[in-house]
Design a protein around this motif. Sequence first.
Motif, PDB file in Angstrom:
ATOM      1  N   UNK A  24     -34.933  50.043  65.088  1.00 19.66           N
ATOM      2  CA  UNK A  24     -34.963  51.498  65.267  1.00 19.66           C
ATOM      3  C   UNK A  24     -34.476  52.209  64.010  1.00 19.66           C
ATOM      4  N   UNK A  25     -33.389  51.715  63.430  1.00 16.29           N
ATOM      5  CA  UNK A  25     -32.848  52.336  62.215  1.00 16.29           C
ATOM      6  C   UNK A  25     -33.817  52.198  61.051  1.00 16.29           C
ATOM      7  N   UNK A  57     -38.389  60.705  66.079  1.00 19.30           N
ATOM      8  CA  UNK A  57     -37.669  59.444  65.899  1.00 19.30           C
ATOM      9  C   UNK A  57     -36.153  59.672  65.931  1.00 19.30           C
ATOM     10  N   UNK A  58     -35.701  60.777  65.366  1.00 18.51           N
ATOM     11  CA  UNK A  58     -34.277  61.088  65.412  1.00 18.51           C
ATOM     12  C   UNK A  58     -33.818  61.296  66.859  1.00 18.51           C
ATOM     13  N   UNK A  59     -34.612  62.030  67.627  1.00 22.25           N
ATOM     14  CA  UNK A  59     -34.251  62.273  69.025  1.00 22.25           C
ATOM     15  C   UNK A  59     -34.238  60.978  69.826  1.00 22.25           C
ATOM     16  N   UNK A  72     -28.247  63.231  64.426  1.00 22.12           N
ATOM     17  CA  UNK A  72     -29.658  63.563  64.618  1.00 22.12           C
ATOM     18  C   UNK A  72     -29.874  65.068  64.450  1.00 22.12           C
ATOM     19  N   UNK A  73     -28.999  65.857  65.032  1.00 19.08           N
ATOM     20  CA  UNK A  73     -29.121  67.308  64.927  1.00 19.08           C
ATOM     21  C   UNK A  73     -28.955  67.761  63.480  1.00 19.08           C
ATOM     22  N   UNK A  74     -28.016  67.150  62.776  1.00 20.42           N
ATOM     23  CA  UNK A  74     -27.779  67.509  61.378  1.00 20.42           C
ATOM     24  C   UNK A  74     -28.992  67.178  60.507  1.00 20.42           C
ATOM     25  N   UNK A  75     -29.566  65.987  60.693  1.00 19.44           N
ATOM     26  CA  UNK A  75     -30.732  65.579  59.904  1.00 19.44           C
ATOM     27  C   UNK A  75     -31.938  66.469  60.207  1.00 19.44           C
TER      28      UNK A  75
END
Length: 101
Positions: A24-25, A57-59, A72-75
């Motif tokens: 995933x990463x 993908x971040x979510x 995730x929110x920051x990115x």
Amino acid sequence: MPHTRSAKKQLRKSHKRRLRNRATMKALKTQLKKTRAASTTATIEDLRKEYNLAAKKLDQAAAKRVIHPNMAARKKSQLARLLRDKEKAAQAAPAAPPPSA
């Protein structure tokens, strides 16, 4: 090495989780790199598509707790700012009339 049955099972579980988290990463980092590369070379539409994929993908990674939800929110915020700046630059460039000779 674990000795008890439960410890052996926990080792198997943690190994599977580690592999899943690493995959995933890897996918997440690859998508973030693609998005940043698109910000320098691609059109606004392509950049928007890459941003949408990266946000998805971040979510997903945050939902699985592979990364922290705040990360995730920051990115996503950083990428949205990048997209917004590119859109503003694209709008400002055609606004200037071509010099007449």
